[in-house]
Design a protein around this motif. Structure first.
Motif, short mmCIF file in Angstrom:
data_model
loop_
_atom_site.label_atom_id
_atom_site.label_comp_id
_atom_site.label_asym_id
_atom_site.label_seq_id
_atom_site.Cartn_x
_atom_site.Cartn_y
_atom_site.Cartn_z
N UNK A 71 0.83 -1.20 0.00
CA UNK A 71 0.00 0.00 0.00
C UNK A 71 0.87 1.26 0.00
N UNK A 72 0.28 2.37 -0.42
CA UNK A 72 1.02 3.62 -0.54
C UNK A 72 0.32 4.74 0.22
N UNK A 73 0.45 4.78 1.55
CA UNK A 73 -0.18 5.87 2.32
C UNK A 73 0.46 7.21 2.00
N UNK A 74 -0.39 8.23 1.87
CA UNK A 74 0.10 9.57 1.58
C UNK A 74 -0.76 10.59 2.31
N UNK A 75 -0.48 11.88 2.10
CA UNK A 75 -1.14 12.95 2.84
C UNK A 75 -2.66 12.77 2.86
N UNK A 76 -3.24 12.85 4.07
CA UNK A 76 -4.68 12.72 4.23
C UNK A 76 -5.16 11.31 4.49
N UNK A 77 -4.27 10.33 4.41
CA UNK A 77 -4.64 8.93 4.61
C UNK A 77 -4.38 8.48 6.05
N UNK A 78 -5.04 7.39 6.41
CA UNK A 78 -4.81 6.72 7.70
C UNK A 78 -4.45 5.27 7.41
N UNK A 79 -3.37 4.78 8.00
CA UNK A 79 -3.08 3.35 7.86
C UNK A 79 -3.08 2.68 9.23
N UNK A 80 -3.36 1.37 9.21
CA UNK A 80 -3.61 0.61 10.42
C UNK A 80 -2.61 -0.55 10.55
N UNK A 81 -2.15 -0.79 11.76
CA UNK A 81 -1.31 -1.94 12.08
C UNK A 81 -2.07 -2.78 13.09
N UNK A 82 -2.04 -4.10 12.90
CA UNK A 82 -2.87 -4.98 13.74
C UNK A 82 -2.02 -6.03 14.43
N UNK A 83 -2.49 -6.45 15.58
CA UNK A 83 -1.76 -7.40 16.42
C UNK A 83 -1.48 -8.70 15.67
N UNK A 84 -0.24 -9.15 15.78
CA UNK A 84 0.13 -10.44 15.22
C UNK A 84 0.42 -10.44 13.74
N UNK A 85 0.34 -9.29 13.07
CA UNK A 85 0.57 -9.22 11.63
C UNK A 85 1.93 -8.56 11.37
N UNK A 86 2.91 -9.30 10.87
CA UNK A 86 4.21 -8.67 10.56
C UNK A 86 4.04 -7.61 9.48
N UNK A 87 4.87 -6.59 9.55
CA UNK A 87 4.73 -5.50 8.58
C UNK A 87 6.03 -4.73 8.45
N UNK A 88 6.08 -3.97 7.39
CA UNK A 88 7.24 -3.11 7.13
C UNK A 88 6.71 -1.85 6.45
N UNK A 89 7.18 -0.69 6.92
CA UNK A 89 6.78 0.54 6.26
C UNK A 89 7.94 1.53 6.25
N UNK A 90 7.95 2.37 5.22
CA UNK A 90 9.04 3.31 5.08
C UNK A 90 8.56 4.57 4.35
N UNK A 91 9.31 5.63 4.55
CA UNK A 91 8.97 6.93 4.00
C UNK A 91 9.65 7.14 2.65
N UNK A 92 8.98 7.87 1.78
CA UNK A 92 9.56 8.20 0.48
C UNK A 92 10.79 9.09 0.66
N UNK A 93 11.82 8.86 -0.13
CA UNK A 93 13.05 9.62 0.01
C UNK A 93 12.86 11.09 -0.37
N UNK A 94 12.07 11.34 -1.39
CA UNK A 94 11.90 12.71 -1.88
C UNK A 94 10.79 13.46 -1.13
#
Length: 288
Positions: A71-94
């Motif tokens: 997924x690609x969260x950006x300005x105005x969005x909300x993203x969710x992290x849930x128990x027991x679900x591995x995940x990885x997220x990172x910010x755009x360089x630019x």
């Protein structure tokens, strides 16, 4: 709480931490909350953990990989992290994120997420909860040592935010494949690329293709080609436009390419379809 819109040169975070107060038998624990002014190196990777979180994006964009979704969260969005679900997220360089967030756990937290979020939902677009999040963080910053009271008040605030998100999503809920189909229908006469669709809906190329194919058994590109042919049929039967004008209207590279695509799809040239189409039992005309 006022959050500056100007990103810092280096990664900074304003964090309220309550890890030391966590009680495993409490129905709701506040763990962390804060504001992150990300830079291009910002990256978080977690194995399955006992926490829930949602994060509101003030500005910037980035990537979230979770539960098989990219997924690609950006300005105005909300993203969710849930128990027991591995995940990885990172910010755009630019265009790195500035975001406000909270982490929590407990049986009440699990019940709230289950009640107000679909199991496979990890991102909601255009959901301004900045006011509620800022008010919540301001209360946490004023923590006076009574953790039980603070946790109970935070649980109510989190519930209200989730209710708002649920109600906003329910008022105009369309599945992702339906959103893709609607977008293609609106742009059928244009020379559109899949990258434009990805940009518009904030999902990766592979995720969009897989979701659409699972629902409609064809790819978005195949659907676009089909809809261009259907539009061409209508113009041929019900307009006085020349074949060249129809080809240009539907953004084919030239008349020859339009001719080739149309014949491949229908078995007739555009000219023959216009001449004999009304005597074929198609959806556009019945044999008299």
């Amino acid at each position: 709480m006022e959050v500056t819109k100007e990103l810092q040169e280096d990664m900074t975070e304003k964090i309220c931490s309550f890890w030391n107060y966590e009680k495993k038998d409490r129905p709701f624990n506040v763990l962390l909350a804060g504001v992150s002014y990300c830079d291009g190196t910002y990256r978080i990777e977690r194995k399955p953990e006992n926490l829930y979180s949602f994060e509101y994006i003030y500005s910037g964009k980035g990537m979230l990989v979770i539960d098989g979704q990219r997924l690609e969260p950006r300005a105005g969005d909300v993203y969710f992290l849930k128990r027991g679900i591995p995940h990885c997220y990172w910010s755009d360089e630019e265009e790195p994120w500035t975001k406000i967030w909270i982490c929590f756990n407990g049986l009440m937290a699990e019940a709230m997420f289950s009640a107000y979020l679909d199991r496979t939902v990890y991102l909601m677009h255009n959901c301004d909860i900045s006011g509620q999040m800022e008010a919540l963080l301001q209360r946490l910053e004023q923590f006076d040592g009574d953790y039980d009271k603070m946790a109970d008040e935070t649980a109510v605030a989190v519930l209200e935010i989730l209710q708002k998100l649920h109600n906003q999503g329910s008022s105009h809920t369309r599945t992702l494949p339906e959103q893709i189909k609607e977008w293609i229908d609106l742009h059928v006469e244009e020379n559109v690329k899949l990258e434009q669709l990805c940009e518009s809906l904030h999902y990766s190329r592979n995720h969009l293709i897989n979701q659409f194919r699972n629902r409609y058994q064809i790819t978005p590109y195949q659907y676009l080609r089909e809809q261009k042919i259907e539009a061409a049929k209508r113009y041929l039967l019900y307009s006085g436009m020349s074949i060249q004008e129809i080809a240009e209207r539907l953004s084919y590279t030239d008349e020859n390419y339009f001719h080739s695509c149309f014949k491949e799809a229908t078995g007739l040239t555009p000219g023959n379809f216009r001449k004999f189409g009304s005597v074929y039992p198609t959806e556009y005309g019945q044999k008299q």
